[in-house]
Enzyme design. Structure first.
Site, short mmCIF file in Angstrom:
data_model
loop_
_atom_site.label_atom_id
_atom_site.label_comp_id
_atom_site.label_asym_id
_atom_site.label_seq_id
_atom_site.Cartn_x
_atom_site.Cartn_y
_atom_site.Cartn_z
N ASP A 1 0.82 -1.21 0.00
CA ASP A 1 0.00 0.00 0.00
C ASP A 1 0.85 1.26 0.00
O ASP A 1 0.49 2.28 -0.61
CB ASP A 1 -0.93 0.01 1.21
CG ASP A 1 -2.14 -0.91 1.04
OD1 ASP A 1 -2.26 -1.52 -0.04
OD2 ASP A 1 -2.95 -1.00 1.97
N GLN B 1 4.50 9.50 4.98
CA GLN B 1 5.71 9.43 4.16
C GLN B 1 6.39 10.78 3.99
O GLN B 1 7.60 10.82 3.76
CB GLN B 1 5.36 8.85 2.79
CG GLN B 1 4.88 7.41 2.85
CD GLN B 1 4.51 6.85 1.48
OE1 GLN B 1 4.37 7.58 0.50
NE2 GLN B 1 4.37 5.55 1.41
#
Length: 284
Positions: A63, A238
């Site tokens: 993912d 991220q």
């Protein structure tokens, strides 16, 4: 009706053992079909690359690789075929032995796209816009480092909703409803809904509950001054950006959507039932 595909970007997380071989296999197949193939393998945090002329993309990994691909291709309208190289994720419904069948099914017009809301995040400081981010899953405002309480004010469409004293706040898309937000007690939404979730993390006040708001709403979070800890904004877990007291952070639905090629083998709710161990029987 056959879809014309000219240039394909193959994004591969090379930390996955099978990624390099599969990337080369897909590139070889595409070139035999007369399609320009651009392999891009990475270890760790990937760098942004040129997407000029790309009209289709493969994501090989988990993912997290899809989240990176969605941000990289934001605003371009490029379909992403997400191939899972581990346990099935909520975004990666296609196995490594199914990619060719799914790709041909899409190219021949037999398979469609799942259109997912992307989140747009704007940071203002001193009355000026200093950063803009996009994300597929979520944006999180929290303390940097060890868990400490942060103080934030929330407004929705210029209406004051109140203040949070909490470990942070998650603003999630329907796609991101099965990620950090659900672990923090948030609801699970159909991934193609037009909505956003505003979810406080461990709020000091128990009456502060998750909110589901319209995809047309704009949420504004004011980072109060004189915080006891450094505060960060993270996008999809991220990208990280440091915030300061007095910063305004705006969250809204992006004008573009992430386009994920659908699988005809399994769907979101089958993956959901499997990952959450919903048996549907007497021992559910």
């Amino acid at each position: 009706m056959e879809r014309l595909i000219r240039k394909v970007l193959i994004i591969a997380n090379l930390q996955k053992p099978a990624a390099a071989v599969l990337m080369d296999e897909i590139a070889f197949f595409l070139r035999e079909q007369g399609i320009d193939a651009i392999p891009f393998g990475f270890f760790g945090k990937p760098e942004d690359i040129s997407t000029e002329g790309v009209d289709f993309a493969f994501s090989l990994g988990g993912d997290g690789t899809v989240l990176y691909a969605a941000r990289l291709l934001d605003n371009l309208g490029v379909p992403i075929l997400a191939v899972n190289l581990g346990n099935f994720g909520f975004l990666t419904e296609i196995s490594s032995c199914e990619w060719k069948e799914v790709f041909e099914g899409y190219r021949q017009g037999g398979l469609g796209l799942s259109r997912r809301v992307m989140l747009k995040v704007i940071v203002e400081r001193g009355g000026k816009r200093i950063m803009t981010f996009s994300g597929l899953n979520d944006a999180v405002i929290s303390a940097n480092g060890m868990s400490k309480v942060v103080e934030l004010d929330l407004r929705l469409n210029h209406n004051e909703l109140g203040s949070y004293r909490a470990d942070g706040v998650i603003v999630a898309t329907p796609t991101g409803s099965t990620a950090y937000s659900v672990a923090a007690g948030g609801p699970i939404l159909d991934p193609e809904m037009e909505a956003l979730i505003i979810n406080p993390i461990c709020p000091f006040t128990l009456s502060n509950r998750p909110l589901v708001v319209s995809g047309n709403d704009v949420a504004q979070i004011n980072v109060k001054k004189d915080q006891r800890t450094d505060i960060i904004l993270s996008i999809d877990g991220q990208e990280v950006f440091p915030l300061q007291g007095g910063d305004l952070v705006f969250f809204e639905k992006s004008h573009s959507k992430a386009l994920l090629v659908r699988s005809d083998r399994r769907n979101f709710f089958e993956v959901l039932r499997s990952k959450l161990n919903w048996s549907g029987g007497s021992d559910a």
